[in-house]
Write a protein that holds these residues in place. Structure first.
Motif, PDB file in Angstrom:
ATOM      1  N   ARG A  89      55.998  39.724  49.332  1.00 30.90           N
ATOM      2  CA  ARG A  89      55.865  38.587  50.315  1.00 30.90           C
ATOM      3  C   ARG A  89      54.730  37.611  49.647  1.00 30.90           C
ATOM      4  O   ARG A  89      53.862  37.909  49.278  1.00 30.90           O
ATOM      5  N   GLY A  90      55.009  36.249  49.785  1.00 34.02           N
ATOM      6  CA  GLY A  90      54.457  35.406  48.997  1.00 34.02           C
ATOM      7  C   GLY A  90      54.150  35.058  47.574  1.00 34.02           C
ATOM      8  O   GLY A  90      53.264  34.478  47.135  1.00 34.02           O
ATOM      9  N   ALA A 138      56.052  41.761  60.169  1.00 33.53           N
ATOM     10  CA  ALA A 138      55.939  40.468  60.032  1.00 33.53           C
ATOM     11  C   ALA A 138      57.082  39.649  60.541  1.00 33.53           C
ATOM     12  O   ALA A 138      58.144  39.759  60.004  1.00 33.53           O
ATOM     13  N   GLU A 166      62.749  35.132  60.740  1.00 32.96           N
ATOM     14  CA  GLU A 166      63.826  34.399  61.315  1.00 32.96           C
ATOM     15  C   GLU A 166      64.814  34.166  60.370  1.00 32.96           C
ATOM     16  O   GLU A 166      64.673  34.024  59.090  1.00 32.96           O
ATOM     17  N   ARG A 187      63.450  34.527  56.829  1.00 36.80           N
ATOM     18  CA  ARG A 187      62.283  33.721  56.114  1.00 36.80           C
ATOM     19  C   ARG A 187      60.898  34.378  57.004  1.00 36.80           C
ATOM     20  O   ARG A 187      61.213  34.535  58.468  1.00 36.80           O
ATOM     21  N   TYR A 188      60.044  34.561  56.521  1.00 38.09           N
ATOM     22  CA  TYR A 188      58.702  35.169  57.357  1.00 38.09           C
ATOM     23  C   TYR A 188      58.422  33.769  58.017  1.00 38.09           C
ATOM     24  O   TYR A 188      58.324  32.855  57.401  1.00 38.09           O
ATOM     25  N   ARG A 189      58.007  34.178  59.271  1.00 38.83           N
ATOM     26  CA  ARG A 189      57.583  32.886  60.191  1.00 38.83           C
ATOM     27  C   ARG A 189      56.189  32.410  59.677  1.00 38.83           C
ATOM     28  O   ARG A 189      56.078  30.939  60.305  1.00 38.83           O
ATOM     29  N   ASP A 190      55.716  32.992  59.200  1.00 35.36           N
ATOM     30  CA  ASP A 190      54.222  32.640  58.661  1.00 35.36           C
ATOM     31  C   ASP A 190      54.251  31.625  57.284  1.00 35.36           C
ATOM     32  O   ASP A 190      53.298  31.488  56.858  1.00 35.36           O
ATOM     33  N   GLY A 191      55.480  31.672  56.871  1.00 39.40           N
ATOM     34  CA  GLY A 191      55.486  30.669  55.538  1.00 39.40           C
ATOM     35  C   GLY A 191      55.455  31.661  54.117  1.00 39.40           C
ATOM     36  O   GLY A 191      55.342  31.238  53.197  1.00 39.40           O
ATOM     37  N   GLY A 192      55.438  33.020  54.404  1.00 38.94           N
ATOM     38  CA  GLY A 192      55.213  34.008  53.390  1.00 38.94           C
ATOM     39  C   GLY A 192      56.618  34.165  52.539  1.00 38.94           C
ATOM     40  O   GLY A 192      56.495  35.087  51.496  1.00 38.94           O
TER      41      GLY A 192
END
Ligand code: SAM
Ligand code: SF4
Ligand code: SF4
Length: 348
Positions: free
Chosen positions: A197-198, A236, A239, A254-259
């Motif tokens: 992630r990230g 985490a 969506e 996709r990670y909702r936090d932008g990860g």
């Protein structure tokens, strides 16, 4: 009759052959070797692929020139993407020479799947030769679990170095494939998700499949894509993302936090045969219209028997035109027992 209108390879449009279910021929997977330095428990179990296993002889396997010639013909038939695979493609000597030959074919997207063990010292030369993207298989970050799954005691650190070398060489984003087999590595799902992630790399989880006939597949061993998404999403939030193109095998999240993004390849629980545009060329030049095929078509006999490009092209078009494969849609415990060809031979 198959559609045999042929455009010259340097033109943007190419004749797209269509099979009996209306599917175009778009993706070619080329197995460059049936050998591998791993013995993954779900692919090449040691008890079967042991010391005495009869791998293909050198003279049986297609040369780079033969592969490149066939790839040019496939391009004329509408192939847009070529994936080099195996066995482990990096155990084939001088693979960069083949990459260079294929990269010269206009309009081909060229990619490769590897177990990553030999990637660190090859990534740069592959990129320089014209490789565009890469997928690295990695089933766990836990060294013990990883060594047990590859069954040759190979350390995970070397694969991670290979992934970083690929990214540094400009093959980013690297796709990471993790096959999940119940009882082996489901505890590695969350640590893998956290690690990548990230990172900019795209982790994809693959449902364990009944490829070949030696891995002793049982439905109970499949950790479903749904379970995986729920497990990661609980930690985490995720969506769904639209596919990049129709027929993309991985469902994107996709990670909702932008990860970043992950994918699941639900080949068992959500079959995608309807959009399957893939064909496979085995190491010895047999053509398979499905990953789960029980028999192939001998292209090597044509190539070595003096057939012209047009004759080979017509033969391939005729094979594709007859295609009705949709194995994953009709899979049962009974079909799982069929004598299908091994994935290490046909190319994953
Ligand atoms: N040796 C290379 C590698 O492992 O990436 C390329 C060939 S391997 C056959 C291609 C892909 O098939 C790998 O990502 C591997 O994990 C996957 N695979 C092999 N056996 C599988 C199975 N029974 N179910 C699901 N995926 C499988
Ligand atoms: Fe080798 Fe790839 Fe099969 Fe593992 S999955 S045994 S690395 S071909
Ligand atoms: Fe394609 Fe065969 Fe897989 Fe269905 S089972 S998606 S037809 S390779």
């Amino acid at each position: 009759m198959p559609d045999l209108r042929i455009a010259s390879p340097d033109k943007a449009t190419h004749a797209a052959a269509s099979d009996r279910l209306g599917r175009a021929l778009r993706d070619l997977r080329i197995s460059v070797t049936d050998r591998c330095n791993f013995r993954c428990v779900y692919c090449m179990p040691k008890e079967v692929f042991g010391k005495d296993y009869a791998f293909l002889d050198r003279k049986e396997i297609l040369s780079f020139e033969e592969i490149a010639r066939l790839a040019r013909i496939f391009r004329e038939l509408g192939i847009e993407k070529v994936r080099l695979t195996g066995g482990e493609p990096l155990v084939r000597r001088n693979l960069e020479q083949l990459i260079e030959m294929l990269a010269r074919i206009p309009g081909l997207d060229l990619t490769l799947t590897t177990n990553g063990s030999l990637l660190e010292r090859k990534a740069r030369s592959f990129k320089d030769a014209g490789l565009q993207r890469i997928t690295v298989s990695l089933d766990s970050l836990d060294d013990g679990v990883f060594r047990r799954m590859n069954d040759v005691d190979f350390p995970v650190g070397k694969v991670l170095e290979g992934i970083e070398a690929a990214a540094a060489a400009g093959l980013a984003p690297v796709k990471i494939n993790m096959v999940v087999k119940r009882g082996e590595n489901e505890a590695s799902i969350l640590p893998m998700a956290r690690h990548f992630r990230g990172s900019g790399h795209i982790l994809r989880f693959i449902e364990y499949m009944d490829v070949g006939h030696t891995n002793g597949w049982r439905m109970d061993d499949v950790v479903t894509a749904r379970e995986i998404i729920e497990m990661i999403g609980a930690e985490a939030p995720l969506e769904a993302v639209d596919p990049n193109y129709p027929g993309e095998v991985a469902e994107r999240w996709r990670y909702r936090d932008g990860g970043g993004e992950i994918g699941v390849i639900a080949s068992v629980t959500q079959a995608f045969c309807r959009d399957c545009t893939r064909i496979r060329l085995s190491t010895e030049g047999k053509l398979y219209t499905c990953l789960f095929a029980t028999a192939g078509h001998d292209l090597r006999a044509l190539v070595r028997g003096g057939a012209s490009d047009v004759e080979i092209r017509e033969a391939i078009a005729a094979i594709w035109a007859k295609r009705t494969d949709r194995y994953s849609e009709i899979r049962t415990a009974e079909t799982a027992k069929l004598q299908k060809v091994e994935m290490s031979y046909i190319g994953g």
